[in-house]
Enzyme design. Sequence first.
Site, PDB file in Angstrom:
ATOM      1  N   ALA A   1       1.046  -1.381   0.291  1.00 37.51           N
ATOM      2  CA  ALA A   1      -0.249   0.094  -0.213  1.00 37.51           C
ATOM      3  C   ALA A   1       0.688   1.349   0.091  1.00 37.51           C
ATOM      4  O   ALA A   1       2.239   0.926   0.447  1.00 37.51           O
ATOM      5  CB  ALA A   1      -1.143  -0.130   1.188  1.00 37.51           C
TER       6      ALA A   1
ATOM      7  N   GLY B   1       0.168  -4.896   0.919  1.00 37.92           N
ATOM      8  CA  GLY B   1      -0.546  -4.642  -0.066  1.00 37.92           C
ATOM      9  C   GLY B   1      -0.331  -5.878  -1.379  1.00 37.92           C
ATOM     10  O   GLY B   1      -1.068  -6.222  -2.227  1.00 37.92           O
TER      11      GLY B   1
ATOM     12  N   GLU C   1      -0.346  -9.142  -0.665  1.00 40.00           N
ATOM     13  CA  GLU C   1      -1.949  -9.175  -0.255  1.00 40.00           C
ATOM     14  C   GLU C   1      -3.249  -9.579  -1.432  1.00 40.00           C
ATOM     15  O   GLU C   1      -4.130 -10.742  -1.305  1.00 40.00           O
ATOM     16  CB  GLU C   1      -2.499  -8.516   0.120  1.00 40.00           C
ATOM     17  CG  GLU C   1      -2.509  -7.794   1.762  1.00 40.00           C
ATOM     18  CD  GLU C   1      -2.460  -6.873   2.756  1.00 40.00           C
ATOM     19  OE1 GLU C   1      -2.315  -6.328   2.552  1.00 40.00           O
ATOM     20  OE2 GLU C   1      -3.470  -7.440   3.813  1.00 40.00           O
TER      21      GLU C   1
ATOM     22  N   GLU D   1       4.179  -4.852   7.836  1.00 37.61           N
ATOM     23  CA  GLU D   1       3.359  -4.296   7.910  1.00 37.61           C
ATOM     24  C   GLU D   1       3.848  -3.888   8.955  1.00 37.61           C
ATOM     25  O   GLU D   1       3.833  -2.497   9.981  1.00 37.61           O
ATOM     26  CB  GLU D   1       2.224  -4.220   7.938  1.00 37.61           C
ATOM     27  CG  GLU D   1       1.396  -4.326   6.026  1.00 37.61           C
ATOM     28  CD  GLU D   1       1.278  -5.027   5.780  1.00 37.61           C
ATOM     29  OE1 GLU D   1       2.427  -5.572   5.238  1.00 37.61           O
ATOM     30  OE2 GLU D   1       0.894  -5.474   4.334  1.00 37.61           O
TER      31      GLU D   1
HETATM   32  N1  COA Z   1       4.400   3.424  -0.258  1.00 37.26           N
HETATM   33  C1  COA Z   1       4.859   3.995  -1.472  1.00 37.26           C
HETATM   34  N2  COA Z   1       5.673   4.315  -2.039  1.00 37.26           N
HETATM   35  C2  COA Z   1       6.872   3.361  -1.507  1.00 37.26           C
HETATM   36  C3  COA Z   1       6.690   2.718  -1.719  1.00 37.26           C
HETATM   37  C4  COA Z   1       5.042   2.018  -0.618  1.00 37.26           C
HETATM   38  N3  COA Z   1       4.857   0.661   0.514  1.00 37.26           N
HETATM   39  N4  COA Z   1       7.987   1.344  -1.553  1.00 37.26           N
HETATM   40  C5  COA Z   1       8.710   2.028  -2.536  1.00 37.26           C
HETATM   41  N5  COA Z   1       8.061   3.314  -2.879  1.00 37.26           N
HETATM   42  C6  COA Z   1       8.603   4.220  -3.224  1.00 37.26           C
HETATM   43  C7  COA Z   1      10.130   4.795  -2.535  1.00 37.26           C
HETATM   44  O1  COA Z   1       9.603   6.340  -1.523  1.00 37.26           O
HETATM   45  C8  COA Z   1      10.760   5.142  -3.695  1.00 37.26           C
HETATM   46  O2  COA Z   1      10.599   6.634  -3.689  1.00 37.26           O
HETATM   47  P1  COA Z   1      11.507   7.946  -4.069  1.00 37.26           P
HETATM   48  O3  COA Z   1      11.883   7.605  -5.820  1.00 37.26           O
HETATM   49  O4  COA Z   1       9.944   8.515  -4.791  1.00 37.26           O
HETATM   50  O5  COA Z   1      11.884   8.067  -3.073  1.00 37.26           O
HETATM   51  C9  COA Z   1      10.844   4.144  -4.762  1.00 37.26           C
HETATM   52  O6  COA Z   1       9.419   3.623  -4.277  1.00 37.26           O
HETATM   53  C10 COA Z   1      12.033   2.812  -4.773  1.00 37.26           C
HETATM   54  O7  COA Z   1      11.964   2.635  -3.652  1.00 37.26           O
HETATM   55  P2  COA Z   1      13.355   2.511  -2.750  1.00 37.26           P
HETATM   56  O8  COA Z   1      12.797   2.084  -1.571  1.00 37.26           O
HETATM   57  O9  COA Z   1      13.983   3.931  -3.447  1.00 37.26           O
HETATM   58  O10 COA Z   1      14.132   1.498  -4.088  1.00 37.26           O
HETATM   59  P3  COA Z   1      15.169   0.299  -2.718  1.00 37.26           P
HETATM   60  O11 COA Z   1      15.456  -1.003  -4.339  1.00 37.26           O
HETATM   61  O12 COA Z   1      15.485   1.005  -1.892  1.00 37.26           O
HETATM   62  O13 COA Z   1      13.816  -0.573  -1.807  1.00 37.26           O
HETATM   63  C11 COA Z   1      11.769  -2.060  -1.280  1.00 37.26           C
HETATM   64  C12 COA Z   1      13.102  -1.496  -2.399  1.00 37.26           C
HETATM   65  C13 COA Z   1      10.868  -2.497  -1.380  1.00 37.26           C
HETATM   66  C14 COA Z   1      12.690  -2.830  -0.556  1.00 37.26           C
HETATM   67  C15 COA Z   1      11.769  -0.401  -0.641  1.00 37.26           C
HETATM   68  O14 COA Z   1      10.869   0.258  -0.846  1.00 37.26           O
HETATM   69  C16 COA Z   1      10.630  -0.186   0.635  1.00 37.26           C
HETATM   70  O15 COA Z   1      10.641  -0.937   1.904  1.00 37.26           O
HETATM   71  N6  COA Z   1       8.997  -0.282   0.416  1.00 37.26           N
HETATM   72  C17 COA Z   1       7.958  -0.391   1.043  1.00 37.26           C
HETATM   73  C18 COA Z   1       7.284  -2.338   1.828  1.00 37.26           C
HETATM   74  C19 COA Z   1       6.097  -2.060   2.283  1.00 37.26           C
HETATM   75  O16 COA Z   1       6.523  -1.838   3.903  1.00 37.26           O
HETATM   76  N7  COA Z   1       5.006  -2.522   2.422  1.00 37.26           N
HETATM   77  C20 COA Z   1       3.836  -2.918   2.929  1.00 37.26           C
HETATM   78  C21 COA Z   1       3.269  -1.371   3.188  1.00 37.26           C
HETATM   79  S1  COA Z   1       1.794  -1.564   3.947  1.00 37.26           S
END
Ligand code: COA
Length: 260
Positions: A66, A111, A114, A134
């Site tokens: 999400a 999400g 999910e 989460e």
């Molecule tokens: N919501 C909003 N934006 C997200 C996102 C999310 N769940 N996951 C990734 N993004 C965005 C990042 O903010 C970034 O945006 P920006 O370039 O404008 O700053 C872009 O996507 C790339 O992500 P980034 O974190 O830079 O890539 P990474 O390779 O370093 O890491 C992940 C990848 C997946 C490990 C990391 O993005 C992450 O942990 N995401 C969240 C996962 C999460 O907690 N999901 C559950 C949500 S309820």
Amino acid sequence: MSDALLLIEDRGAVRQIALNRPDKLNALNRAALEALLSAFDAAAADDAVRAVVLRGMGEKAFVAGADIGELTALSPVQALAFSRLGQQLMLRIEHLGKPVIALLQGFALGGGLELAMACHLRIAGEKAKLGLPEIKLGLLPGFGGTQRLLRLVGRAAALELTLGGEPIDATRAERLGLVNRVVARDALEGEVSALAQRLANAAPHALRAILHSIIVGGECGLQQGLDYESQAFAVCFSTEDMREGTRAFLERRPPQFSGR
Ligand code: COA
């Protein structure tokens, strides 16, 4: 590259629905949830669509969860509505009546997992990472993840993945039954497309009956499930496709299913 939130493409009777926010790893904001809901409503209503492939654009992610930027600003009442919208989408997919395959490259988190779990089949590339992180946000999954993960992998693994929040790799996910199959990244599109095509060629009424029997059967007692199965079995005998399938077997030729 189009800036549409979803890219939708038909290949014969297979509809591919692709989330198109690769710069945000296809994170699910409200607009994406609503667009997906409309896209699955349209796929359900279109008799020419017999199978659906769901994927994310870009190499890095199916869906990374999400949209945390939207989540952080929600009031409790808005969070309830957001959770309900997500759950409504997952139920729409699960009860589509047509097989939906999730093509999982890269991250399928929160999400995103999910969403994948609401699909009927999940095929993962070897580099895929799956998880429900989460807990690290002070949250729990809110689109049905606790319930579907429990049903797919059992209590021990569901608790490990949700309490710890650490993603697992595709091989472990396959061992747990969280994905159906893991394939080499460069074979992923081909495998999913061949599987979708095979499903699209099957008898649609029987596909729908199998989907419903298994999904309903997971939620009710054995006797009710058996009753449902017998009724569904009997109704197949009213279809031209059942006559065609059995006749084709006896005549040693491939069946041609019409959907009638
Ligand atoms: N919501 C909003 N934006 C997200 C996102 C999310 N769940 N996951 C990734 N993004 C965005 C990042 O903010 C970034 O945006 P920006 O370039 O404008 O700053 C872009 O996507 C790339 O992500 P980034 O974190 O830079 O890539 P990474 O390779 O370093 O890491 C992940 C990848 C997946 C490990 C990391 O993005 C992450 O942990 N995401 C969240 C996962 C999460 O907690 N999901 C559950 C949500 S309820």
